[in-house]
Motif scaffolding. Structure first.
Motif, PDB file in Angstrom:
ATOM      1  N   GLY A   5       1.064   3.833  -0.087  1.00 30.79           N
ATOM      2  CA  GLY A   5       0.223   4.114   1.149  1.00 30.79           C
ATOM      3  C   GLY A   5       0.797   4.706   1.787  1.00 30.79           C
ATOM      4  N   VAL A  10      -5.183   3.633   2.628  1.00 36.09           N
ATOM      5  CA  VAL A  10      -5.284   1.873   1.568  1.00 36.09           C
ATOM      6  C   VAL A  10      -4.951   1.795   0.849  1.00 36.09           C
ATOM      7  CG1 VAL A  10      -6.532  -0.041   1.532  1.00 36.09           C
ATOM      8  CG2 VAL A  10      -6.124   0.942   3.696  1.00 36.09           C
ATOM      9  N   THR A  12      -5.321   0.827  -3.154  1.00 32.66           N
ATOM     10  CA  THR A  12      -4.621  -0.429  -4.155  1.00 32.66           C
ATOM     11  C   THR A  12      -3.301  -0.389  -5.005  1.00 32.66           C
ATOM     12  OG1 THR A  12      -6.089   0.438  -5.986  1.00 32.66           O
ATOM     13  CG2 THR A  12      -7.603  -1.191  -4.081  1.00 32.66           C
ATOM     14  N   THR A 184     -11.237  -4.745   0.301  1.00 28.76           N
ATOM     15  CA  THR A 184     -10.236  -3.341   0.605  1.00 28.76           C
ATOM     16  C   THR A 184     -11.099  -2.851   1.136  1.00 28.76           C
ATOM     17  OG1 THR A 184      -9.832  -4.100  -1.629  1.00 28.76           O
ATOM     18  CG2 THR A 184     -10.073  -1.607  -0.878  1.00 28.76           C
ATOM     19  N   ALA A 187     -10.454  -3.913   5.085  1.00 32.80           N
ATOM     20  CA  ALA A 187      -9.100  -2.955   5.193  1.00 32.80           C
ATOM     21  C   ALA A 187      -9.178  -1.082   5.506  1.00 32.80           C
ATOM     22  CB  ALA A 187      -8.638  -3.035   4.286  1.00 32.80           C
ATOM     23  N   ILE A 188     -10.151  -0.864   4.725  1.00 34.42           N
ATOM     24  CA  ILE A 188     -10.026   0.311   5.060  1.00 34.42           C
ATOM     25  C   ILE A 188     -10.928   0.700   6.865  1.00 34.42           C
ATOM     26  CG2 ILE A 188     -11.960   2.471   4.514  1.00 34.42           C
ATOM     27  CD1 ILE A 188     -11.052   1.410   1.709  1.00 34.42           C
ATOM     28  N   VAL A 191      -8.049   0.408   9.132  1.00 35.18           N
ATOM     29  CA  VAL A 191      -7.778   1.855   9.628  1.00 35.18           C
ATOM     30  C   VAL A 191      -7.766   2.278  10.286  1.00 35.18           C
ATOM     31  CG1 VAL A 191      -6.296   3.480   8.260  1.00 35.18           C
ATOM     32  CG2 VAL A 191      -5.904   1.177   7.458  1.00 35.18           C
TER      33      VAL A 191
END
Length: 279
Positions: A5, A10, A12, A184, A187-188, A191
């Protein structure tokens, strides 16, 4: 070379495994998933992470496989011949190199992106079988053979608009990008919007996933559309109480044009709002 990554993407755990397996095997990585889940961006981030040049071949409905190899411009040569141009004596002057030729002859190991392969004719993947398998092709006009010194890293994306041939699939390493779960997605968002208010994100995610779960929705909003929506909410300085409202009569989210992309889905939400008001 391993892909873990990047600061801007991000990935997985299962996606990292797929990318690294394809890089190790030097098999084309076939990536499928809903539109807007980051398939094209993945190739760009692989190139950035591995410090490799990115060569992009964007496929259209009219794209033919031979265009990725080369094209011979016979019309230009005929015109130059009529004008007495000295270039006409060297046929190589009329050979236009395609993206595969560019990837095969790159000085540095490149990442070749064949984007949205399912847009092309059904025979398109079959027409590239030998070239992707052997990593070479013959130029009939000049008699030369173009062969890759080292197999490039190939990423192929598909939106599942057409089924791909079994013979083509057999030569690929396949990965389906599942739609991001809430963790997830958080987290995206972190960013793309560092420091964004957590309460705003939490409520926006509630609305976003509720919209995706509405029965009968023709097009579910994607990750990229959620990011666009958040950007608009921040730009318009949307009051938090608008998102926190529990009024079922306001079934359509604010600035819904970023999430709902056709009139059928907008009308569906309007009907839901009308039914809530009547109730």
């Amino acid at each position: 070379m391993r892909f873990e990554g990047t600061a801007d993407y991000v990935a997985t755990a299962d996606l990292k495994v797929a990318v690294n397996a394809a890089v190790l095997l030097r098999r084309p990585l076939l990536v499928k998933g809903e539109p807007g889940t980051g398939k094209t961006v993945l190739a760009q981030q692989i190139a950035a992470a591995l410090d490799a040049p990115l060569i992009e071949w964007n496929i259209k409905s009219t794209t033919k496989a031979h265009q990725g190899l080369y094209e011979y411009d016979a019309v230009a040569r005929l015109r130059d011949g009529q004008l007495g141009d000295a270039r006409v004596h060297d046929i190589a002057n009329y050979i236009r190199k395609g993206k595969l030729w560019e990837a095969f002859t790159s000085e540095k190991l490149p990442v070749l992106l064949i984007d949205e392969i399912d847009k092309a004719d059904i025979e398109f993947p079959n027409d590239l079988l030998q070239e992707l398998d052997r990593m070479e092709f013959h130029v009939y006009e000049t008699g030369e053979t173009v062969k890759a010194k080292e197999r490039p890293i190939v990423v192929i994306t598909s939106n599942n608009e057409k089924e791909l041939p079994d013979a083509f699939l057999r030569r690929c390493f396949f990965h389906y990008i599942q739609f991001p779960d809430r963790e997830t997605m958080q987290a995206i968002i972190d960013v793309h919007f560092p420091g964004i208010q957590k309460i705003l994100v939490s409520r926006a995610l509630d609305i976003f996933y509720d919209v995706r779960e509405v029965p009968g929705l023709k097009k579910k909003p994607s990750t990229s559309e959620l990011l666009d929506w958040l950007k608009l909410l921040l730009a318009e300085d949307m009051p938090l109480d608008v998102l926190q409202s529990q009024d079922t009569r306001k079934a359509i989210p604010p600035l819904h044009g970023a999430l709902l992309k056709n009139e059928q889905d907008v009308m569906l939400f309007e009907r839901l709002a009308f039914m809530s008001r009547r109730g």
